[in-house]
Design an enzyme around this catalytic site. Sequence first.
Site, PDB file in Angstrom:
ATOM      1  N   SER A  12       0.874  -1.274   0.007  1.00 49.71           N
ATOM      2  CA  SER A  12      -0.008  -0.060   0.185  1.00 49.71           C
ATOM      3  C   SER A  12       0.908   1.253  -0.096  1.00 49.71           C
ATOM      4  CB  SER A  12      -0.975  -0.026   1.097  1.00 49.71           C
ATOM      5  OG  SER A  12      -0.498   0.174   2.510  1.00 49.71           O
ATOM      6  N   ARG A  66      22.704 -14.343   3.882  1.00 46.74           N
ATOM      7  CA  ARG A  66      22.402 -12.930   4.010  1.00 46.74           C
ATOM      8  C   ARG A  66      23.184 -12.074   3.174  1.00 46.74           C
ATOM      9  NH1 ARG A  66      19.003  -9.633   7.261  1.00 46.74           N
ATOM     10  NH2 ARG A  66      18.262 -11.631   8.509  1.00 46.74           N
ATOM     11  N   VAL A  93      16.473  -6.689   7.715  1.00 45.33           N
ATOM     12  CA  VAL A  93      17.439  -5.378   7.919  1.00 45.33           C
ATOM     13  C   VAL A  93      18.397  -5.392   6.776  1.00 45.33           C
ATOM     14  CG1 VAL A  93      19.028  -5.006   9.600  1.00 45.33           C
ATOM     15  CG2 VAL A  93      17.178  -6.068  10.231  1.00 45.33           C
ATOM     16  N   ASN A 108      13.117   4.504   5.109  1.00 47.67           N
ATOM     17  CA  ASN A 108      12.019   3.554   5.635  1.00 47.67           C
ATOM     18  C   ASN A 108      10.954   4.196   6.122  1.00 47.67           C
ATOM     19  OD1 ASN A 108      11.255   0.780   6.390  1.00 47.67           O
ATOM     20  ND2 ASN A 108      11.876   1.447   8.621  1.00 47.67           N
ATOM     21  N   HIS A 110       8.051   3.470   8.992  1.00 47.50           N
ATOM     22  CA  HIS A 110       7.708   2.703  10.247  1.00 47.50           C
ATOM     23  C   HIS A 110       6.517   3.206  11.054  1.00 47.50           C
ATOM     24  CE1 HIS A 110       8.700   0.007  13.480  1.00 47.50           C
ATOM     25  NE2 HIS A 110       8.328   1.038  14.355  1.00 47.50           N
ATOM     26  N   ASP A 142      19.920   3.643   8.970  1.00 48.95           N
ATOM     27  CA  ASP A 142      21.356   3.463   9.082  1.00 48.95           C
ATOM     28  C   ASP A 142      21.634   1.896   9.573  1.00 48.95           C
ATOM     29  OD1 ASP A 142      20.296   3.080  11.739  1.00 48.95           O
ATOM     30  OD2 ASP A 142      21.233   4.992  12.647  1.00 48.95           O
ATOM     31  N   GLY A 144      21.297   0.165  12.332  1.00 49.68           N
ATOM     32  CA  GLY A 144      20.512  -0.256  13.560  1.00 49.68           C
ATOM     33  C   GLY A 144      19.085  -0.611  12.779  1.00 49.68           C
TER      34      GLY A 144
END
Length: 207
Positions: A12, A66, A93, A108, A110, A142, A144
Amino acid sequence: MRFGVLVSGRGSNLSALLDARAQGRLPEAVFRLVLSNVPGVRALEIAAAHGVATTPLDHRGFPGGRRAHDAAVRDALLAAGCEALVLAGYMRVIGPALLEAFPGRIVNIHPSLLPAFPGLEAPRQALEAGVRVSGCTVHFVDAGVDSGPIIVQRAVPVLDEDTPESLAARILEQEHAALVEAVDLLSRGRLVLEGRRVRRLESVRTG
Ligand code: GRF
């Protein structure tokens, strides 16, 4: 600015970006590739319906694990000419290969007011913590998890009768607007990073 969008599911937020572009609300953003780590998801159909190239790149069982998958994602984005990235519901990640290839150019979305409630099931976390206001955040990525400098936030009240699903649905509406706003600012070169703070260069209006 040429963008790649990384997705994992429903799409979406991707749809909000592609609709905004089609309606002339993202004049400096071009979407070159939509890449999903989950094959067959709705987000890939949305991209195709807008004429945007798609690449499914399943992370499960990827040879080399990964790091190799991250490098393959990077290579696909660079081959498509992408200069910047949007993580729009990408449930992975990001590793060093991608961070180094697009420095300061990965955003990103969130579903919480970061730094509160990073990670999975943010609306459920907000309800369990008993906050009266939650919302959404668009931030630079970043190394994290949901931890980079904040670009745009929108607040959403938490109602007594809310469930994780109802709160998530109201936050999602605000996500779509916040993400379009952030991508517009980034693509027009209006964002300056100063330490943890993101300053906006507003156009000087005269008259
Ligand atoms: C959104 O809630 C986003 O904030 C989170 O994942 C969800 C993706 O939804 N990162 P959609 O695929 O954009 O519909």
